[in-house]
Design an enzyme around this catalytic site. Structure first.
Site, PDB file in Angstrom:
ATOM      1  N   GLY A 142       0.770  -1.236   0.000  1.00  0.00           N
ATOM      2  CA  GLY A 142       0.000   0.000   0.000  1.00  0.00           C
ATOM      3  C   GLY A 142       0.798   1.280   0.000  1.00  0.00           C
ATOM      4  O   GLY A 142       0.328   2.305   0.496  1.00  0.00           O
TER       5      GLY A 142
ATOM      6  N   ASN B 244       1.432   3.074  -2.594  1.00  0.00           N
ATOM      7  CA  ASN B 244       0.695   4.016  -3.459  1.00  0.00           C
ATOM      8  C   ASN B 244      -0.528   4.583  -2.737  1.00  0.00           C
ATOM      9  O   ASN B 244      -0.880   5.744  -2.918  1.00  0.00           O
ATOM     10  CB  ASN B 244       0.295   3.337  -4.774  1.00  0.00           C
ATOM     11  CG  ASN B 244       1.436   3.335  -5.767  1.00  0.00           C
ATOM     12  OD1 ASN B 244       1.776   4.365  -6.326  1.00  0.00           O
ATOM     13  ND2 ASN B 244       2.061   2.179  -5.959  1.00  0.00           N
TER      14      ASN B 244
ATOM     15  N   LEU C 256      -4.107  -6.621  -7.164  1.00  0.00           N
ATOM     16  CA  LEU C 256      -3.593  -7.694  -8.011  1.00  0.00           C
ATOM     17  C   LEU C 256      -4.648  -8.732  -8.372  1.00  0.00           C
ATOM     18  O   LEU C 256      -4.347  -9.736  -9.018  1.00  0.00           O
ATOM     19  CB  LEU C 256      -2.373  -8.354  -7.348  1.00  0.00           C
ATOM     20  CG  LEU C 256      -1.224  -7.360  -7.056  1.00  0.00           C
ATOM     21  CD1 LEU C 256      -0.028  -8.060  -6.438  1.00  0.00           C
ATOM     22  CD2 LEU C 256      -0.809  -6.572  -8.297  1.00  0.00           C
TER      23      LEU C 256
ATOM     24  N   ASN D  28      -5.805   2.856 -13.022  1.00  0.00           N
ATOM     25  CA  ASN D  28      -4.859   1.857 -12.527  1.00  0.00           C
ATOM     26  C   ASN D  28      -3.439   2.395 -12.672  1.00  0.00           C
ATOM     27  O   ASN D  28      -3.134   3.079 -13.650  1.00  0.00           O
ATOM     28  CB  ASN D  28      -4.998   0.579 -13.371  1.00  0.00           C
ATOM     29  CG  ASN D  28      -4.019  -0.509 -12.944  1.00  0.00           C
ATOM     30  OD1 ASN D  28      -3.894  -0.825 -11.764  1.00  0.00           O
ATOM     31  ND2 ASN D  28      -3.301  -1.080 -13.902  1.00  0.00           N
TER      32      ASN D  28
ATOM     33  N   HIS E 111       0.443   1.240 -13.222  1.00  0.00           N
ATOM     34  CA  HIS E 111       1.247   0.087 -13.655  1.00  0.00           C
ATOM     35  C   HIS E 111       2.718   0.524 -13.699  1.00  0.00           C
ATOM     36  O   HIS E 111       3.030   1.600 -14.212  1.00  0.00           O
ATOM     37  CB  HIS E 111       0.794  -0.394 -15.034  1.00  0.00           C
ATOM     38  CG  HIS E 111       1.529  -1.620 -15.467  1.00  0.00           C
ATOM     39  ND1 HIS E 111       1.237  -2.869 -14.961  1.00  0.00           N
ATOM     40  CD2 HIS E 111       2.567  -1.789 -16.321  1.00  0.00           C
ATOM     41  CE1 HIS E 111       2.074  -3.749 -15.485  1.00  0.00           C
ATOM     42  NE2 HIS E 111       2.886  -3.118 -16.317  1.00  0.00           N
TER      43      HIS E 111
ATOM     44  N   ASP F  43      -5.290  -4.322 -19.712  1.00  0.00           N
ATOM     45  CA  ASP F  43      -4.602  -3.032 -19.620  1.00  0.00           C
ATOM     46  C   ASP F  43      -5.171  -2.014 -20.604  1.00  0.00           C
ATOM     47  O   ASP F  43      -4.512  -1.062 -20.962  1.00  0.00           O
ATOM     48  CB  ASP F  43      -3.090  -3.210 -19.900  1.00  0.00           C
ATOM     49  CG  ASP F  43      -2.393  -3.869 -18.726  1.00  0.00           C
ATOM     50  OD1 ASP F  43      -2.590  -3.409 -17.600  1.00  0.00           O
ATOM     51  OD2 ASP F  43      -1.670  -4.849 -18.952  1.00  0.00           O
TER      52      ASP F  43
ATOM     53  N   GLU G 161       5.592   6.572  -9.594  1.00  0.00           N
ATOM     54  CA  GLU G 161       4.263   6.134  -9.141  1.00  0.00           C
ATOM     55  C   GLU G 161       3.640   7.059  -8.100  1.00  0.00           C
ATOM     56  O   GLU G 161       2.480   7.471  -8.228  1.00  0.00           O
ATOM     57  CB  GLU G 161       4.336   4.716  -8.568  1.00  0.00           C
ATOM     58  CG  GLU G 161       4.739   3.681  -9.587  1.00  0.00           C
ATOM     59  CD  GLU G 161       4.610   2.263  -9.058  1.00  0.00           C
ATOM     60  OE1 GLU G 161       3.579   1.917  -8.468  1.00  0.00           O
ATOM     61  OE2 GLU G 161       5.560   1.487  -9.240  1.00  0.00           O
TER      62      GLU G 161
HETATM   63  C1  GAR Z   1       3.132  -1.021  -7.444  1.00  0.00           C
HETATM   64  O1  GAR Z   1       4.433  -0.985  -7.968  1.00  0.00           O
HETATM   65  C2  GAR Z   1       2.110  -1.013  -8.560  1.00  0.00           C
HETATM   66  O2  GAR Z   1       2.486  -0.217  -9.640  1.00  0.00           O
HETATM   67  C3  GAR Z   1       2.097  -2.483  -8.935  1.00  0.00           C
HETATM   68  O3  GAR Z   1       2.115  -3.150  -7.695  1.00  0.00           O
HETATM   69  C4  GAR Z   1       2.869  -2.371  -6.759  1.00  0.00           C
HETATM   70  C5  GAR Z   1       2.049  -2.233  -5.492  1.00  0.00           C
HETATM   71  O4  GAR Z   1       2.784  -1.584  -4.486  1.00  0.00           O
HETATM   72  N1  GAR Z   1       0.925  -2.791  -9.725  1.00  0.00           N
HETATM   73  C6  GAR Z   1       0.961  -3.670 -10.735  1.00  0.00           C
HETATM   74  O5  GAR Z   1       1.933  -4.313 -11.029  1.00  0.00           O
HETATM   75  C7  GAR Z   1      -0.362  -3.801 -11.495  1.00  0.00           C
HETATM   76  N2  GAR Z   1      -0.207  -4.523 -12.707  1.00  0.00           N
HETATM   77  P1  GAR Z   1       2.071  -0.878  -3.248  1.00  0.00           P
HETATM   78  O6  GAR Z   1       1.098  -1.896  -2.637  1.00  0.00           O
HETATM   79  O7  GAR Z   1       3.204  -0.581  -2.304  1.00  0.00           O
HETATM   80  O8  GAR Z   1       1.367   0.353  -3.734  1.00  0.00           O
END
Ligand code: GAR
Length: 201
Positions: free
Chosen positions: A15, A17, A93, A110, A112, A153, A183
Site C-alpha cells: 500500500g 501508493n 492484483l 490503474n 502500472h 490493460d 508512481e
Molecule cells: C506497485 O508498484 C504497482 O504499480 C504495482 O504493484 C505495486 C504495489 O505496491 N501494480 C501492478 O503491477 C499492477 N499490474 P504498493 O502496494 O506498495 O502500492
C-alpha cells in the site's frame, strides 16, 4: 452537483501508493476528491493498517474462497454502501471482469510500473515487471496511469513518467526508484485529474 468525487482505493499488498494518495489528500493535492474507502483483496494487506492510521475505513473482501461473481458482488455492495464515484487501483492484483469494468466507464484508473505498452498484460505485476525490463536490457522504464475500460490493460493513458535504469540495478532497487520518482507522483495527480473532470459535469 458533486463537490468532491468519492474515491475507493483497491489494494492487495503493502500500500505505498495508497499512502501517497492519503498524504496527497491531507496536503490538499486532491481538492476535487475524497478517499472514503479502502478495499483490500486479502485480510493481511498492510494497506489496511495504513488506511486505519489515516482514519479511512478499510474493508477486506478476500478473493480466496470466492468465485469471481461473489467477489465482485461483495465489492459492488461496498461501493454502493460508501456511495463511491471513482475507483483507484493501487497495486490491486486481483483481476476484475469485463462485466464489472463496464459498470464503471471512465471511472476506474490503474497504476502500472512500466511505460505501457511495454511490460504489461497477463502475469505482469509487481517485481515481475522490473525483472522483465532488466532481462530485456531496456535503459528507460517508468510508470503509467491509465483508465480501465478494457481488461487487462486497455483504456486511455492519462499520465506517464520515465525513469532511468542504472548499471547494477536489481529488480528491488528499480522498483523502489520507479515508485519514488514516478508512481507516488503520478497516481495522486491522475486521481485529481479524474475527480476534477467528474465534478465539473
Ligand atoms: C506497485 O508498484 C504497482 O504499480 C504495482 O504493484 C505495486 C504495489 O505496491 N501494480 C501492478 O503491477 C499492477 N499490474 P504498493 O502496494 O506498495 O502500492
Amino acid at each position: 452537483m458533486l463537490t468532491k468525487a468519492r474515491i475507493a482505493v483497491f489494494v492487495s499488498g503493502g500500500g505505498t501508493n495508497l499512502e501517497a494518495l492519503l498524504n496527497a489528500q491531507e496536503s490538499g493535492q486532491i481538492p476535487h476528491g475524497e478517499i472514503v474507502l479502502v478495499c483490500a483483496s486479502n485480510e493481511s494487506a498492510y494497506a489496511l493498517t495504513r488506511a486505519a492510521n489515516h482514519g479511512v475505513p478499510g474493508v477486506a473482501v478476500p478473493k480466496k474462497q470466492m468465485t469471481q461473481e461473489t467477489f465482485e458482488a461483495a465489492l459492488s455492495e461496498k461501493l454502493e454502501e460508501y456511495r463511491v464515484d471513482v475507483i483507484v487501483l493501487a497495486g490491486f492484483l486481483s483481476i476484475l471482469s469485463a462485466d464489472f469494468v463496464k459498470q464503471w466507464p471512465d471511472r476506474i484508473i490503474n497504476i502500472h510500473p512500466s511505460l505501457i505498452p511495454s511490460f504489461c498484460g497477463k502475469g505482469m505485476y509487481g517485481l515481475k515487471v522490473h525483472e522483465a525490463a532488466l532481462a530485456r536490457g531496456v535503459k528507460v522504464t517508468g510508470a503509467t496511469v491509465h483508465l480501465v475500460n478494457e481488461i487487462p490493460d486497455g483504456g486511455r493513458i492519462l499520465l506517464q513518467k520515465a525513469v532511468d535504469i542504472l548499471p547494477g540495478d536489481t529488480a528491488e532497487i528499480l522498483q523502489r526508484r520507479v515508485m519514488e520518482q514516478a508512481e507516488w507522483v503520478l497516481l495522486p495527480q491522475a486521481a485529481e485529474m479524474l475527480c476534477k473532470q467528474i465534478t465539473k459535469n
